[in-house]
Motif scaffolding. Sequence first.
Motif, PDB file in Angstrom:
ATOM      1  N   ASP A  85       7.693  16.188  -9.774  1.00 62.44           N
ATOM      2  CA  ASP A  85       6.305  16.176 -10.172  1.00 62.44           C
ATOM      3  C   ASP A  85       5.969  14.769 -10.148  1.00 62.44           C
ATOM      4  N   ILE A  86       5.804  14.035  -8.997  1.00 63.50           N
ATOM      5  CA  ILE A  86       5.566  12.779  -9.054  1.00 63.50           C
ATOM      6  C   ILE A  86       4.479  12.519  -7.825  1.00 63.50           C
ATOM      7  N   THR A  87       3.470  11.708  -7.984  1.00 59.96           N
ATOM      8  CA  THR A  87       2.366  11.453  -7.230  1.00 59.96           C
ATOM      9  C   THR A  87       3.155  10.985  -5.734  1.00 59.96           C
TER      10      THR A  87
ATOM     11  N   ASN B 117       0.647  -1.332  -0.093  1.00 62.45           N
ATOM     12  CA  ASN B 117       0.045  -0.194   0.089  1.00 62.45           C
ATOM     13  C   ASN B 117       0.683   1.213   0.014  1.00 62.45           C
ATOM     14  N   ILE B 118       2.098   1.234   0.181  1.00 60.27           N
ATOM     15  CA  ILE B 118       3.122   2.309   0.352  1.00 60.27           C
ATOM     16  C   ILE B 118       3.646   2.419  -0.945  1.00 60.27           C
ATOM     17  N   ARG B 119       2.961   3.455  -1.852  1.00 58.07           N
ATOM     18  CA  ARG B 119       3.031   3.278  -3.289  1.00 58.07           C
ATOM     19  C   ARG B 119       4.453   3.489  -3.676  1.00 58.07           C
ATOM     20  N   GLY B 120       4.838   2.468  -4.663  1.00 59.28           N
ATOM     21  CA  GLY B 120       6.152   2.103  -5.156  1.00 59.28           C
ATOM     22  C   GLY B 120       7.380   1.837  -4.333  1.00 59.28           C
ATOM     23  N   LEU B 121       7.006   1.592  -3.085  1.00 55.71           N
ATOM     24  CA  LEU B 121       8.079   1.185  -2.221  1.00 55.71           C
ATOM     25  C   LEU B 121       8.804  -0.162  -2.423  1.00 55.71           C
ATOM     26  N   LYS B 122      10.127  -0.143  -2.786  1.00 54.35           N
ATOM     27  CA  LYS B 122      10.754  -1.475  -2.979  1.00 54.35           C
ATOM     28  C   LYS B 122      10.474  -2.517  -1.897  1.00 54.35           C
TER      29      LYS B 122
ATOM     30  N   LEU C 237      20.043  13.108  -3.682  1.00 53.47           N
ATOM     31  CA  LEU C 237      18.907  13.070  -3.031  1.00 53.47           C
ATOM     32  C   LEU C 237      18.010  12.209  -4.228  1.00 53.47           C
ATOM     33  N   LEU C 238      18.214  12.267  -5.670  1.00 57.54           N
ATOM     34  CA  LEU C 238      17.712  11.460  -6.393  1.00 57.54           C
ATOM     35  C   LEU C 238      18.259   9.888  -6.382  1.00 57.54           C
TER      36      LEU C 238
ATOM     37  N   PHE D  78      12.498   3.293  -4.517  1.00 54.41           N
ATOM     38  CA  PHE D  78      11.153   3.173  -5.358  1.00 54.41           C
ATOM     39  C   PHE D  78      11.322   2.462  -6.515  1.00 54.41           C
ATOM     40  N   THR D  79      10.588   1.336  -6.742  1.00 52.74           N
ATOM     41  CA  THR D  79      10.788   0.645  -8.056  1.00 52.74           C
ATOM     42  C   THR D  79      10.408   1.384  -9.129  1.00 52.74           C
ATOM     43  N   ASP D  80       9.677   2.494  -9.084  1.00 51.01           N
ATOM     44  CA  ASP D  80       9.118   2.954 -10.294  1.00 51.01           C
ATOM     45  C   ASP D  80       9.996   4.377 -10.571  1.00 51.01           C
ATOM     46  N   ALA D  81      11.051   4.346  -9.846  1.00 48.41           N
ATOM     47  CA  ALA D  81      11.828   5.878 -10.078  1.00 48.41           C
ATOM     48  C   ALA D  81      12.320   6.102 -11.494  1.00 48.41           C
ATOM     49  N   GLY D  82      12.881   4.879 -12.015  1.00 54.37           N
ATOM     50  CA  GLY D  82      13.461   5.199 -13.444  1.00 54.37           C
ATOM     51  C   GLY D  82      15.004   5.548 -13.224  1.00 54.37           C
ATOM     52  N   GLU D  83      15.651   5.999 -14.266  1.00 54.61           N
ATOM     53  CA  GLU D  83      16.948   6.668 -14.411  1.00 54.61           C
ATOM     54  C   GLU D  83      16.920   7.849 -13.858  1.00 54.61           C
ATOM     55  N   ILE D  84      18.204   8.262 -13.325  1.00 53.58           N
ATOM     56  CA  ILE D  84      18.313   9.537 -12.658  1.00 53.58           C
ATOM     57  C   ILE D  84      17.955  10.492 -13.555  1.00 53.58           C
ATOM     58  N   GLU D  85      18.144  10.465 -14.784  1.00 52.47           N
ATOM     59  CA  GLU D  85      17.976  11.420 -16.023  1.00 52.47           C
ATOM     60  C   GLU D  85      16.395  11.612 -15.999  1.00 52.47           C
ATOM     61  N   ILE D  86      15.771  10.485 -15.867  1.00 49.76           N
ATOM     62  CA  ILE D  86      14.123  10.571 -15.946  1.00 49.76           C
ATOM     63  C   ILE D  86      13.743  11.375 -14.709  1.00 49.76           C
ATOM     64  N   LEU D  87      14.361  11.094 -13.495  1.00 46.31           N
ATOM     65  CA  LEU D  87      13.866  11.723 -12.253  1.00 46.31           C
ATOM     66  C   LEU D  87      14.209  13.182 -12.256  1.00 46.31           C
ATOM     67  N   GLU D  88      15.409  13.273 -12.865  1.00 45.15           N
ATOM     68  CA  GLU D  88      15.957  14.831 -12.736  1.00 45.15           C
ATOM     69  C   GLU D  88      14.971  15.770 -13.469  1.00 45.15           C
ATOM     70  N   SER D  89      14.459  15.019 -14.713  1.00 48.66           N
ATOM     71  CA  SER D  89      13.482  15.790 -15.712  1.00 48.66           C
ATOM     72  C   SER D  89      12.104  16.259 -14.756  1.00 48.66           C
ATOM     73  N   LYS D  90      11.776  15.732 -13.553  1.00 47.60           N
ATOM     74  CA  LYS D  90      10.654  15.707 -12.924  1.00 47.60           C
ATOM     75  C   LYS D  90      10.719  16.872 -11.937  1.00 47.60           C
ATOM     76  N   ILE D  91      12.113  17.199 -11.665  1.00 46.60           N
ATOM     77  CA  ILE D  91      12.250  18.416 -10.797  1.00 46.60           C
ATOM     78  C   ILE D  91      11.319  19.605 -11.156  1.00 46.60           C
ATOM     79  N   VAL D  92      10.586  20.063 -10.420  1.00 44.87           N
ATOM     80  CA  VAL D  92       9.947  21.314 -10.831  1.00 44.87           C
ATOM     81  C   VAL D  92      10.172  22.415  -9.816  1.00 44.87           C
ATOM     82  N   GLU D  93      10.948  22.311  -8.859  1.00 47.48           N
ATOM     83  CA  GLU D  93      11.441  23.225  -7.765  1.00 47.48           C
ATOM     84  C   GLU D  93      12.539  22.559  -7.124  1.00 47.48           C
TER      85      GLU D  93
END
Length: 391
Positions: free
Chosen positions: A240-242, A131-136, A294-295, A302-317
Amino acid sequence: MDQLDLIVIGGGINGAGIAQSASAAGYSVLLLEEGEVGEQTSANSSKLIHGGLRYLESGHVSLVRKSLSERRALLRLAPSLVKPVPFYIPVYDNSQRSQWMIRAGLSAYALLSELDPLGRYKSIPAAQWPNIRGLKLQGLEAVFQYWDAQTDDKALTQAVIKSAIELGANVLEQTRCDAIVHRPGYCEVSYLYQGEPTKVKASCVINATGPWVNDLIGCVTPPMAKEEIDLVQGTHLLLDITPPDGILYLESCFDQRVVFVIPWQGKTLLGTTETQLADLEGKPTPTREEIVYLLGIYQHYFTDAGEIEILESKIVETFCGVRVLPKQAGSSFDHSRELWLQTRDSHPRILTLYGGKLTTFRTTAKEVTLWLESRLGGRKMLADIDKLPLY
């Protein structure tokens, strides 16, 4: 030139709390803030009102007890600004902190909560771990859940300032203090407000400028000794991740530090780092190393994190707070977070604040007000801050 009882320099959470407490105690107060109230370090925290579970590791029991008491008070006084939130601690087969160590820490935390219902903790059954979304889940051995609280740090600071103003404090924003002359019977403070140079006398001055504490001391005449400090940057990334339903308390996969994954404004907030700064020039910005750090932790858990580059593209602030810690050898992770109030025999009318925490700003304000009373004597109390709601 009229003489005030107190000038507070710095409009962060500690300066705001002092202005409120001193005004409530009947003293005349002027607060000077170079920018906007609550926009610097007090707006760049991890947004937590908490006891500091991790401080138990370094033996700071009195700080944890004080913080838990203040958590309880703020939940009562500011229910629209401070809200309880569940925290989750996953323990893996390769975690440095074992299940028994976490359980012992949470038991001590509950004991220090003094029968507060939020002191309760529990072990989450394995069937509920997904139930803890995405947790490995691979290697996961236990998940503990306990309670602390969350706030909008800038809004809380502004609510405290609002209360101070209602109690009679005068607050000037966009006001730079240029000089403080310490005289036998008063301090003369020079500042620039709306382009106009102004001088005012005060019986006492509080230096609550946070990371700029020693810069202000440099403006004092006659010269005043400075304490040696470390300036430690804490970076946060908003993705920008749920967000998770609660706050994840994660052991860093790179070192022994603790990092939080926090729901914030419908997104996911990661924080924080501890990067020592040589100086504080301009607005603090995250380093490349902090972002990757941090990333990398998020990706590890988190299993759905993806590559660092993908995570970095989701930084909004991104935002960075700066802590003031006593200078000492070793990791800043182990340095004391206790407030350090400093006055000098050579400058008995100036009190300097080193360090301090968002959670314990009210106890800081009370300590400073007692110091003020010891210098000036008592006044007719206008209000009890333990009964004043914050909106």
